[in-house]
Design a protein around this motif. Structure first.
Motif, short mmCIF file in Angstrom:
data_model
loop_
_atom_site.label_atom_id
_atom_site.label_comp_id
_atom_site.label_asym_id
_atom_site.label_seq_id
_atom_site.Cartn_x
_atom_site.Cartn_y
_atom_site.Cartn_z
N CYS A 190 21.91 -7.47 31.61
CA CYS A 190 22.60 -8.67 32.06
C CYS A 190 22.35 -9.83 31.10
CB CYS A 190 22.15 -9.03 33.47
SG CYS A 190 22.75 -10.62 34.09
N LEU A 191 21.12 -9.99 30.66
CA LEU A 191 20.79 -11.06 29.72
C LEU A 191 21.51 -10.86 28.39
CD1 LEU A 191 16.96 -11.35 30.41
CD2 LEU A 191 18.71 -13.01 31.05
N ALA A 192 21.55 -9.62 27.91
CA ALA A 192 22.22 -9.34 26.64
C ALA A 192 23.71 -9.63 26.72
CB ALA A 192 21.98 -7.89 26.24
N ARG A 193 24.30 -9.34 27.88
CA ARG A 193 25.73 -9.60 28.06
C ARG A 193 26.02 -11.09 28.24
NH1 ARG A 193 28.59 -4.92 29.73
NH2 ARG A 193 27.30 -3.20 30.49
N SER A 194 25.15 -11.77 28.98
CA SER A 194 25.43 -13.14 29.41
C SER A 194 25.01 -14.21 28.40
CB SER A 194 24.71 -13.42 30.74
OG SER A 194 25.05 -12.47 31.71
N LEU A 195 23.95 -13.93 27.64
CA LEU A 195 23.40 -14.95 26.73
C LEU A 195 23.24 -14.39 25.32
CD1 LEU A 195 20.61 -16.34 29.10
CD2 LEU A 195 22.82 -17.40 28.60
N PRO A 196 24.33 -13.99 24.69
CA PRO A 196 24.22 -13.38 23.35
C PRO A 196 23.62 -14.31 22.30
CG PRO A 196 26.50 -13.91 23.86
CD PRO A 196 25.73 -14.07 25.14
N ASP A 197 23.93 -15.59 22.36
CA ASP A 197 23.38 -16.53 21.38
C ASP A 197 21.87 -16.65 21.53
OD1 ASP A 197 25.94 -16.99 20.46
OD2 ASP A 197 26.19 -18.88 21.56
N GLN A 198 21.41 -16.74 22.77
CA GLN A 198 19.97 -16.89 23.03
C GLN A 198 19.22 -15.60 22.69
OE1 GLN A 198 22.45 -17.87 24.90
NE2 GLN A 198 22.07 -19.91 25.74
N VAL A 199 19.85 -14.46 22.94
CA VAL A 199 19.23 -13.18 22.59
C VAL A 199 19.06 -13.07 21.08
CG1 VAL A 199 19.63 -10.68 22.51
CG2 VAL A 199 19.95 -11.93 24.65
N ALA B 40 9.45 -20.47 22.72
CA ALA B 40 10.51 -21.43 23.01
C ALA B 40 11.85 -20.73 23.18
CB ALA B 40 10.59 -22.46 21.89
N ALA B 41 12.11 -19.71 22.36
CA ALA B 41 13.38 -18.99 22.44
C ALA B 41 13.48 -18.15 23.71
CB ALA B 41 13.54 -18.10 21.21
N ALA B 42 12.33 -17.72 24.22
CA ALA B 42 12.33 -16.90 25.44
C ALA B 42 12.57 -17.73 26.70
CB ALA B 42 11.00 -16.16 25.57
N ALA B 43 12.27 -19.02 26.63
CA ALA B 43 12.35 -19.87 27.82
C ALA B 43 13.73 -19.89 28.48
CB ALA B 43 11.89 -21.29 27.49
N PRO B 44 14.83 -20.11 27.73
CA PRO B 44 16.14 -20.12 28.39
C PRO B 44 16.53 -18.77 28.98
CG PRO B 44 16.38 -20.27 25.99
CD PRO B 44 14.94 -20.47 26.30
N LEU B 45 16.03 -17.70 28.40
CA LEU B 45 16.29 -16.37 28.97
C LEU B 45 15.52 -16.19 30.27
CD1 LEU B 45 16.08 -14.49 25.58
CD2 LEU B 45 18.12 -14.60 27.01
N ALA B 46 14.29 -16.70 30.30
CA ALA B 46 13.48 -16.60 31.51
C ALA B 46 14.14 -17.31 32.68
CB ALA B 46 12.09 -17.18 31.26
N GLU B 47 14.79 -18.42 32.39
CA GLU B 47 15.44 -19.18 33.46
C GLU B 47 16.57 -18.41 34.12
OE1 GLU B 47 16.72 -22.78 31.63
OE2 GLU B 47 14.69 -23.55 31.33
#
Length: 208
Positions: free
Chosen positions: A135-144, A159-166
């Protein structure tokens, strides 16, 4: 390094899914970087086998046996390159994640654009955490893509992991995940890497 305590109960009130709790964990950046090098070396030595294994059901005995055999097969060359005279000790997940990142990074096409193209493709998941990672890979490709561009164990990675954690609780709820689980940043990164690679490889992405 941080540890995510994920409260992902599908039947719980939405307030319980608002934010993961961040807990401290001992940093081991040198070992993380060494595993990244080892995974890349394994891909260079046995690319076909790495791809075959990463497309498999990782809960199966065949997968675990194959991953262990691959690690043993490349150990003579890759362990010295990665760890010097030391001995490699790490989890299957981190090894698989390192290989998945190496395979995805080998392609010139931007990872975020590739993930966007195949975001709607149906690909089977094999566990609750795998469903969340996909789901994260599909929804947040830029952040991944941004997470994979950071050095393991660094402040930039945290820092990069934080928006994914949310977004993890949102993905858990969307996937009907009715489990509670605890994850470290290295585990989150490796989970997303293996899920993203499988998503690309099983969706007919020419660059996977």
């Amino acid at each position: 390094m941080k540890r995510f305590l994920i409260l992902a109960l599908a039947t719980a009130p939405s307030a319980a899914l608002a934010q993961p709790v961040l807990m401290s964990a001992p940093p081991v950046p040198e070992a993380r970087v060494a595993m990244e090098v080892f995974g890349k070396c394994a891909v260079e030595r046995r690319p076909g086998e790495a791809v075959r294994l990463l497309k498999m059901d990782f809960t199966s005995t065949a997968y675990r046996t194959g991953l262990r055999k691959l690690s043993e097969d490349v150990a003579r060359d890759c362990a010295r390159r990665s760890f010097g005279a030391g001995v490699m000790r790490s989890s299957d997940l981190l090894f698989a994640g390192a290989m998945a990142e190496a395979l995805m990074e080998a392609e010139a096409a931007p990872l975020n654009a590739r993930l966007v193209r195949i975001a709607a493709s149906p690909v089977k998941t094999f566990s609750a955490t795998d469903a969340v990672a996909q789901c994260l890979a599909r929804s947040l490709p830029d952040q991944v893509a941004a997470l994979f561009g950071t050095r393991p164990g660094s402040g930039a990675e945290e820092a990069a992991a934080a928006p994914l954690a949310e977004v993890i609780p949102v993905c858990a709820r969307a996937g009907g995940v009715a489990e509670s689980f605890e994850l470290t940043v290295p585990a989150v990164r490796a989970m997303i890497a293996t899920a993203a690679f499988r998503l690309l490889a099983n969706s007919g992405d020419a660059n996977a």
